[in-house]
Design a protein around this motif. Sequence first.
Motif, PDB file in Angstrom:
ATOM      1  N   VAL A   1       0.864  -1.184   0.000  1.00 23.75           N
ATOM      2  CA  VAL A   1       0.000   0.000   0.000  1.00 23.75           C
ATOM      3  C   VAL A   1       0.895   1.227   0.000  1.00 23.75           C
ATOM      4  O   VAL A   1       1.792   1.355   0.856  1.00 23.75           O
ATOM      5  N   PRO A   2       0.683   2.166  -0.953  1.00 22.11           N
ATOM      6  CA  PRO A   2       1.522   3.372  -0.994  1.00 22.11           C
ATOM      7  C   PRO A   2       1.470   4.127   0.335  1.00 22.11           C
ATOM      8  O   PRO A   2       0.440   4.164   1.005  1.00 22.11           O
ATOM      9  N   PRO A   3       2.572   4.764   0.708  1.00 19.03           N
ATOM     10  CA  PRO A   3       2.611   5.476   2.008  1.00 19.03           C
ATOM     11  C   PRO A   3       1.572   6.564   2.133  1.00 19.03           C
ATOM     12  O   PRO A   3       1.060   6.826   3.227  1.00 19.03           O
ATOM     13  N   ASP A   4       1.261   7.228   0.987  1.00 16.74           N
ATOM     14  CA  ASP A   4       0.323   8.356   1.069  1.00 16.74           C
ATOM     15  C   ASP A   4      -1.127   7.937   0.824  1.00 16.74           C
ATOM     16  O   ASP A   4      -2.018   8.792   0.737  1.00 16.74           O
ATOM     17  N   ALA A   5      -1.376   6.648   0.688  1.00 20.13           N
ATOM     18  CA  ALA A   5      -2.740   6.193   0.425  1.00 20.13           C
ATOM     19  C   ALA A   5      -3.593   6.330   1.674  1.00 20.13           C
ATOM     20  O   ALA A   5      -3.115   6.164   2.809  1.00 20.13           O
ATOM     21  N   GLN A   6      -4.865   6.643   1.451  1.00 17.27           N
ATOM     22  CA  GLN A   6      -5.826   6.744   2.537  1.00 17.27           C
ATOM     23  C   GLN A   6      -6.605   5.423   2.629  1.00 17.27           C
ATOM     24  O   GLN A   6      -6.851   4.773   1.602  1.00 17.27           O
ATOM     25  N   PRO A   7      -6.968   5.024   3.846  1.00 12.53           N
ATOM     26  CA  PRO A   7      -7.669   3.752   4.004  1.00 12.53           C
ATOM     27  C   PRO A   7      -8.997   3.720   3.252  1.00 12.53           C
ATOM     28  O   PRO A   7      -9.748   4.696   3.281  1.00 12.53           O
ATOM     29  N   GLY A   8      -9.250   2.605   2.565  1.00 12.42           N
ATOM     30  CA  GLY A   8     -10.522   2.391   1.892  1.00 12.42           C
ATOM     31  C   GLY A   8     -10.675   3.122   0.589  1.00 12.42           C
ATOM     32  O   GLY A   8     -11.731   3.038  -0.039  1.00 12.42           O
ATOM     33  N   THR A   9      -9.630   3.834   0.127  1.00 16.22           N
ATOM     34  CA  THR A   9      -9.712   4.584  -1.118  1.00 16.22           C
ATOM     35  C   THR A   9      -9.146   3.757  -2.250  1.00 16.22           C
ATOM     36  O   THR A   9      -8.481   2.734  -2.035  1.00 16.22           O
ATOM     37  N   PRO A  10      -9.402   4.184  -3.510  1.00 12.74           N
ATOM     38  CA  PRO A  10      -8.823   3.444  -4.639  1.00 12.74           C
ATOM     39  C   PRO A  10      -7.321   3.332  -4.570  1.00 12.74           C
ATOM     40  O   PRO A  10      -6.757   2.359  -5.077  1.00 12.74           O
ATOM     41  N   ALA A  11      -6.645   4.285  -3.884  1.00 10.44           N
ATOM     42  CA  ALA A  11      -5.189   4.194  -3.777  1.00 10.44           C
ATOM     43  C   ALA A  11      -4.768   3.005  -2.933  1.00 10.44           C
ATOM     44  O   ALA A  11      -3.650   2.493  -3.064  1.00 10.44           O
ATOM     45  N   ALA A  12      -5.635   2.578  -2.018  1.00  7.44           N
ATOM     46  CA  ALA A  12      -5.329   1.418  -1.164  1.00  7.44           C
ATOM     47  C   ALA A  12      -5.901   0.135  -1.755  1.00  7.44           C
ATOM     48  O   ALA A  12      -5.972  -0.879  -1.072  1.00  7.44           O
ATOM     49  N   MET A  13      -6.271   0.219  -3.023  1.00  5.69           N
ATOM     50  CA  MET A  13      -6.880  -0.929  -3.686  1.00  5.69           C
ATOM     51  C   MET A  13      -5.918  -1.509  -4.708  1.00  5.69           C
ATOM     52  O   MET A  13      -5.117  -0.794  -5.298  1.00  5.69           O
ATOM     53  N   LYS A  14      -6.012  -2.880  -4.891  1.00  8.19           N
ATOM     54  CA  LYS A  14      -5.156  -3.525  -5.887  1.00  8.19           C
ATOM     55  C   LYS A  14      -5.893  -4.701  -6.488  1.00  8.19           C
ATOM     56  O   LYS A  14      -6.612  -5.415  -5.780  1.00  8.19           O
ATOM     57  N   PHE A  15      -5.673  -4.926  -7.808  1.00  9.39           N
ATOM     58  CA  PHE A  15      -6.281  -6.046  -8.529  1.00  9.39           C
ATOM     59  C   PHE A  15      -5.206  -7.060  -8.889  1.00  9.39           C
ATOM     60  O   PHE A  15      -4.064  -6.676  -9.199  1.00  9.39           O
ATOM     61  N   SER A  16      -5.576  -8.309  -8.879  1.00  9.79           N
ATOM     62  CA  SER A  16      -4.648  -9.361  -9.263  1.00  9.79           C
ATOM     63  C   SER A  16      -4.773  -9.651 -10.743  1.00  9.79           C
ATOM     64  O   SER A  16      -5.679  -9.150 -11.421  1.00  9.79           O
ATOM     65  N   GLU A  17      -3.865 -10.472 -11.220  1.00  6.89           N
ATOM     66  CA  GLU A  17      -3.992 -10.988 -12.566  1.00  6.89           C
ATOM     67  C   GLU A  17      -5.163 -11.972 -12.576  1.00  6.89           C
ATOM     68  O   GLU A  17      -5.458 -12.627 -11.570  1.00  6.89           O
ATOM     69  N   PRO A  18      -5.859 -12.093 -13.714  1.00  4.06           N
ATOM     70  CA  PRO A  18      -6.976 -13.061 -13.771  1.00  4.06           C
ATOM     71  C   PRO A  18      -6.466 -14.495 -13.525  1.00  4.06           C
ATOM     72  O   PRO A  18      -5.350 -14.836 -13.899  1.00  4.06           O
ATOM     73  N   PHE A  19      -7.290 -15.280 -12.904  1.00  7.17           N
ATOM     74  CA  PHE A  19      -6.976 -16.697 -12.677  1.00  7.17           C
ATOM     75  C   PHE A  19      -8.261 -17.493 -12.871  1.00  7.17           C
ATOM     76  O   PHE A  19      -9.352 -16.946 -12.872  1.00  7.17           O
ATOM     77  N   GLU A  20      -8.097 -18.777 -13.069  1.00  3.10           N
ATOM     78  CA  GLU A  20      -9.234 -19.620 -13.427  1.00  3.10           C
ATOM     79  C   GLU A  20      -9.493 -20.683 -12.347  1.00  3.10           C
ATOM     80  O   GLU A  20      -8.561 -21.283 -11.809  1.00  3.10           O
ATOM     81  N   LEU A  21     -10.756 -20.882 -12.059  1.00  2.77           N
ATOM     82  CA  LEU A  21     -11.192 -21.994 -11.204  1.00  2.77           C
ATOM     83  C   LEU A  21     -11.772 -23.049 -12.135  1.00  2.77           C
ATOM     84  O   LEU A  21     -12.827 -22.834 -12.745  1.00  2.77           O
ATOM     85  N   PRO A  22     -11.094 -24.206 -12.286  1.00  4.32           N
ATOM     86  CA  PRO A  22     -11.526 -25.187 -13.296  1.00  4.32           C
ATOM     87  C   PRO A  22     -12.805 -25.936 -12.934  1.00  4.32           C
ATOM     88  O   PRO A  22     -13.447 -26.493 -13.815  1.00  4.32           O
ATOM     89  N   LYS A  23     -13.143 -25.966 -11.677  1.00  2.00           N
ATOM     90  CA  LYS A  23     -14.354 -26.674 -11.257  1.00  2.00           C
ATOM     91  C   LYS A  23     -14.918 -26.015 -10.016  1.00  2.00           C
ATOM     92  O   LYS A  23     -14.287 -25.171  -9.386  1.00  2.00           O
ATOM     93  N   ARG A  24     -16.119 -26.441  -9.681  1.00  2.00           N
ATOM     94  CA  ARG A  24     -16.751 -25.891  -8.491  1.00  2.00           C
ATOM     95  C   ARG A  24     -15.996 -26.389  -7.248  1.00  2.00           C
ATOM     96  O   ARG A  24     -15.680 -27.573  -7.131  1.00  2.00           O
ATOM     97  N   GLY A  25     -15.705 -25.463  -6.362  1.00  2.88           N
ATOM     98  CA  GLY A  25     -15.003 -25.847  -5.144  1.00  2.88           C
ATOM     99  C   GLY A  25     -14.818 -24.655  -4.229  1.00  2.88           C
ATOM    100  O   GLY A  25     -14.986 -23.489  -4.625  1.00  2.88           O
ATOM    101  N   ASN A  26     -14.468 -24.933  -3.001  1.00  2.00           N
ATOM    102  CA  ASN A  26     -14.261 -23.849  -2.046  1.00  2.00           C
ATOM    103  C   ASN A  26     -12.926 -23.157  -2.319  1.00  2.00           C
ATOM    104  O   ASN A  26     -12.093 -23.638  -3.104  1.00  2.00           O
ATOM    105  N   VAL A  27     -12.728 -22.032  -1.684  1.00  7.44           N
ATOM    106  CA  VAL A  27     -11.480 -21.265  -1.811  1.00  7.44           C
ATOM    107  C   VAL A  27     -11.016 -20.889  -0.417  1.00  7.44           C
ATOM    108  O   VAL A  27     -11.754 -20.243   0.343  1.00  7.44           O
ATOM    109  N   GLU A  28      -9.787 -21.321  -0.096  1.00  4.92           N
ATOM    110  CA  GLU A  28      -9.206 -20.961   1.191  1.00  4.92           C
ATOM    111  C   GLU A  28      -8.351 -19.713   1.010  1.00  4.92           C
ATOM    112  O   GLU A  28      -7.497 -19.661   0.118  1.00  4.92           O
ATOM    113  N   VAL A  29      -8.597 -18.708   1.854  1.00  3.41           N
ATOM    114  CA  VAL A  29      -7.891 -17.435   1.782  1.00  3.41           C
ATOM    115  C   VAL A  29      -6.954 -17.334   2.971  1.00  3.41           C
ATOM    116  O   VAL A  29      -7.392 -17.480   4.125  1.00  3.41           O
ATOM    117  N   GLU A  30      -5.662 -17.063   2.682  1.00  3.95           N
ATOM    118  CA  GLU A  30      -4.675 -16.870   3.743  1.00  3.95           C
ATOM    119  C   GLU A  30      -4.078 -15.481   3.574  1.00  3.95           C
ATOM    120  O   GLU A  30      -3.583 -15.139   2.495  1.00  3.95           O
TER     121      GLU A  30
END
Length: 633
Positions: free
Chosen positions: A476-505
């Motif tokens: 997160v950039p030092p001058d970014a404000q919480p909850g603003t687009p500056a504190a936001m980031k998108f990942s590269e697209p990825f594929e889920l090949p089948k139905r299943g749960n997703v564990e987030v760490e």
Amino acid sequence: MTQQGQCPSCGVLIEFTAGSAQVVVCVHCQTVVARSGATFEAHGKIGRIVPTDSPLQLGAEGRYAKVGYRIVGHLQKDHGAGPWDEWYVEFDDDRTGWISESEGAFHLLFDAGVEQGLVLEELHPGERLRLRNRAWVIEERGHGRVVSAEGQLPSDVDPTQDAWYVDATGGKGTFLTLDFGTRGQDPEVFTGEALKLEQLGIAASQLRPRARKVEMKQARCTNCNGPLELRAPDKSLRVACPYCGALLDVSHGQLSFLRLLEKPTEAPLIPLGAKGTLEGTEWLCIGYLVRSCTVEGVRYPWEEYLLYHPARGFTWLMHSNGHWVFLKPMAAGDVQLAPMVAAFYESRRYKAFQNVTAVTEAVQGEFYWEVTAGEWAKATEYVAPPYSVNVDATEDEVTYTHGEYLAPGVVKDAFKLKESLPSPQGIAPSQPNPHSAGMRSTMLWTLVWLMGLLVMAGFFTVRADNRVVQEMAVVVPPDAQPGTPAAMKFSEPFELPKRGNVEVEVSAAGLDNDWLGIQGDLVNQDTGEVVGFYEELSYYSGSDSDGSWSEGSHSGSTTLSPLPPGKYVLRTTASFDPGPARPRAFNVKLTHDAPRGGWFCFAFVLLLVGPAWALFRSHGFETQRWSESNFAD
């Protein structure tokens, strides 16, 4: 070698046919004749044999341990409560022995010499004795005298002298008798074993037909003249009149009044004379006792029913508060006893339950000993439900019985009783735990289901894809404000090949005395659906008067419900306290179709409910049982 001569008293021809015999009783005048070389000497007279129910007789031949023998002599002894029979036998290998008969039991004994150092007064019933390289348990100490005899005998017979004896039993039916004669002498030792009639090896054609005292079967009370029906006249020594409570002696073949007793307040549940089949044997109920003990000022009564079978002898049924126990005599030597702690019998441990003084209060019917109201015994019970080992001890005798708990319905059916028996109240010492079988079944099925659960968990674990589909490091950039687009980031697209749960760490290794909230969104690029999650991390540390401290964690995780297959993008938005500008970094890892243990834990806990409930019920039953014990922990 046969030796013949004339009786010194009456001149009748007598002869010695047994080589070991030293005296013979003249069949004509009952003179005891001893041989001294070639001459015969008279040693006084002795009474004639009283007819008993014994199946043995002089001249009968048998086999024991593949060696033949013959009965050549017969003694009757009496300790004041009726005679018992002893038979002198001579074996083909020149050994001699005695067959002692009492209450339908037979003991074949051999002379084992004299034992020095034993003192009669130091031998007490119930104590253990080491003799002839074997452990024995003393069962009885008493005395008797020879009152009648017939046939050929090994030594002089003195009908005027009391002979003191001690009987003991060892394991596997072994038996010991110490014959002290008069009190002051070292005892003769006789050892052998208890045998059934068929084990004596005597052919049925040589057994004497059982003599029945028919004239005694129908008698009248000598106190009230009430009719008495004697059901075991050959075995009974005492009869209690059901009409007036008179205690009558029958040891000498006729009724004689002894004393008045208190009659039982209630009629027996099993009528005297009733026949019932237990363990394949038809028993005849001939006696009824009311006994009691007093504990902390409270009286606890119970009833005992004496059962009789001509071949198997006597046994007991005990009733207390609707509970029934079938009691069978056993040899004390077959039981390993740690007094007041435990008993061991036939590879089973019996725990001490109670020790009381049992007092006989009322009697009715016939009995094989000199029963009387007021007699007492120290009664100790050891239990291993549904069985028990019971020890009754007096000053001169100890008896052991093995008990088995019976349901009231079993007793009712056995004796074909028309009226229902009282329902059990409370818990009996040897009553089987009704929840034990259910608990075992529950434990077994729980184990089966647990194995199935483990197999299922293994199946789902192996089948799970468990593949990392996205791992993103976010700064997160030092001058970014919480909850603003500056504190936001998108990942590269990825594929889920089948139905299943997703564990987030989520982890933030550099987090120190601060907090960081991560709002994550999984955006399905095909449908536009968004699945979000929020994970907040915090870590604080410091020190105070108690020392260093810390709280919180640098990482966290969550699991999203199964998502449909497709292409996704991860969007993260950071929240934090606005303050001095400084960079903030964290990592996010997504694992698709990860094994989940939550369902397994839930199912495992659910499986434990049944065993826990079964264990609670079983333990509650045992707690209630042992609350009545005076050996409770």
